[in-house]
Design a protein around this motif. Structure first.
Motif, short mmCIF file in Angstrom:
data_model
loop_
_atom_site.label_atom_id
_atom_site.label_comp_id
_atom_site.label_asym_id
_atom_site.label_seq_id
_atom_site.Cartn_x
_atom_site.Cartn_y
_atom_site.Cartn_z
N TYR A 5 -0.94 -6.73 -1.68
CA TYR A 5 -0.23 -7.68 -2.55
C TYR A 5 1.26 -7.37 -2.61
O TYR A 5 1.68 -6.22 -2.52
N ARG A 6 2.06 -8.40 -2.81
CA ARG A 6 3.52 -8.24 -2.84
C ARG A 6 4.01 -7.70 -4.18
O ARG A 6 5.07 -7.08 -4.26
N TYR A 7 3.25 -7.97 -5.25
CA TYR A 7 3.69 -7.60 -6.59
C TYR A 7 2.55 -6.88 -7.31
O TYR A 7 1.38 -7.02 -6.96
N ARG A 35 9.45 -4.99 -13.96
CA ARG A 35 9.95 -6.14 -13.21
C ARG A 35 9.18 -6.48 -11.94
O ARG A 35 9.54 -7.43 -11.24
N ASP A 36 8.12 -5.77 -11.63
CA ASP A 36 7.40 -6.02 -10.39
C ASP A 36 6.36 -7.13 -10.62
O ASP A 36 5.16 -6.87 -10.71
N PHE A 37 6.83 -8.37 -10.71
CA PHE A 37 5.95 -9.49 -10.97
C PHE A 37 6.55 -10.77 -10.40
O PHE A 37 7.75 -10.85 -10.12
N GLU A 88 0.05 -13.67 -5.54
CA GLU A 88 0.51 -12.59 -4.66
C GLU A 88 0.65 -11.28 -5.41
O GLU A 88 1.21 -10.31 -4.89
N GLY A 89 0.12 -11.23 -6.63
CA GLY A 89 0.10 -10.00 -7.41
C GLY A 89 -1.27 -9.36 -7.37
O GLY A 89 -2.28 -10.05 -7.31
N GLU A 90 -1.30 -8.04 -7.45
CA GLU A 90 -2.57 -7.31 -7.47
C GLU A 90 -3.39 -7.66 -8.71
O GLU A 90 -4.62 -7.76 -8.66
#
Length: 302
Positions: A5-7, A35-37, A88-90
């Motif tokens: 995942y990207r985020y 901020r990782d979202f 795209e988030g875990e």
């Protein structure tokens, strides 16, 4: 757990005529200390100025914003399935179009997940309060605990207890809402996941749930009588598939049997056909027993 995942988080917000309320979510995300979202929005063919507001947010936000604009209204659970596929988030966090979250919300979820996550855990559930600072729901038995949905269901998850959480995107993709069979209430999702996974429960209040008489378009505050068939199908599923997983809770199970009878009447479902779809003989007898009172109550509620 998947690692591609990207985020860390996808914050998902379904929108329908949200122009008056969506600023709360945007301002909440602007204030996040973690901020990782990304923010994933689905505009479900709004008839007001929602799309223009979302486009303005996309242009000014200092975090990734993606907007899916449905040309026709697809309804809430279609949009949830879409978000499960597009995220795209875990971990996925569903934030209502009229909700607010606190600046430390994502950071707290991240800290807990880093410390306690494993393959057997689907996500984290936290607590909520209303806009006046009143908690909506009881505290969990411990400030941080790993348990099962059904173990805590009677005292901490059933009824009008608002919860707020993040769930693994890979798990959500496995348990998408079955639109064809009408399995579209959130109870189906949490029940199915609870059969196979545990959850982390924390007593942190991380979401403000607004209760407002002027928010007729709220996507998460539909009355049960307007979704009688969906609600009936959930109670039937609970009695057939989930009730045996909830320890004790005799009174709650009786209430659910009465609810089955009541929403069968509201949904205008055939008694004979529905009796055949109830698995156990005691449940069939309770459905018959509660039907006269359910008929009387349904006339009062309409």
């Amino acid at each position: 757990m998947e690692k591609s995942y990207r985020y860390r988080f996808t914050v998902f917000t379904p929108c329908y005529n949200s122009e008056k309320f969506i600023h709360r979510v945007f301002e909440s995300l602007q204030a996040q200390t973690f901020r990782d979202f990304e923010w994933l929005l689905v505009n479900d063919a709004s008839t007001d100025n929602t799309m223009a507001v979302l486009e303005q947010y996309r242009q000014t936000a200092d975090f990734p914003v993606r907007i899916i604009n449905n040309p026709t209204n697809k309804m809430l659970y279609y949009n949830y399935n879409l978000a499960f596929d597009e995220a795209e988030g875990e971990l996925l966090i569903a934030v209502g179009h009229d909700d607010q979250i606190y600046p430390h919300t994502l950071e707290r979820f991240h800290q807990v997940w880093e410390t306690h996550a494993n393959e057997k855990i689907a996500g984290i559930w936290a607590c909520c309060e209303d806009q006046n600072g009143r908690p909506i729901g009881s505290k969990f038995p411990a400030d941080l605990m790993v348990s099962n949905y059904f173990t805590l269901f009677e005292k901490h998850l059933s009824g009008a207890q608002e919860r707020f959480g993040c769930m693994r995107t890979d798990v959500l993709k496995k348990y998408k809402f079955d639109l064809d069979k009408g399995r579209v209430g959130e109870g189906f999702l949490w029940g199915d996941i609870g059969k196979d996974y545990d959850t982390i429960f924390i007593n942190d209040i991380l979401r403000v749930y607004y209760i407002e008489s002027n928010n007729a378009g709220a996507l998460t505050k539909r009355t049960r009588t307007k979704v009688a068939l969906e609600t009936f199908l959930y109670y039937r599923e609970f009695i057939n598939e989930y009730a045996g997983l909830v320890p004790n809770a005799a009174l709650l199970k009786l209430r659910f049997h009465f609810a089955l009878a009541f929403y069968r009447v509201l949904a205008n479902m055939s008694l004979a056909k529905e009796l055949a779809k109830v698995n156990s003989l005691p449940s069939k007898l309770l459905l018959l027993l509660f039907t006269p009172a359910a008929v009387v109550l349904s006339k009062v509620k309409k």
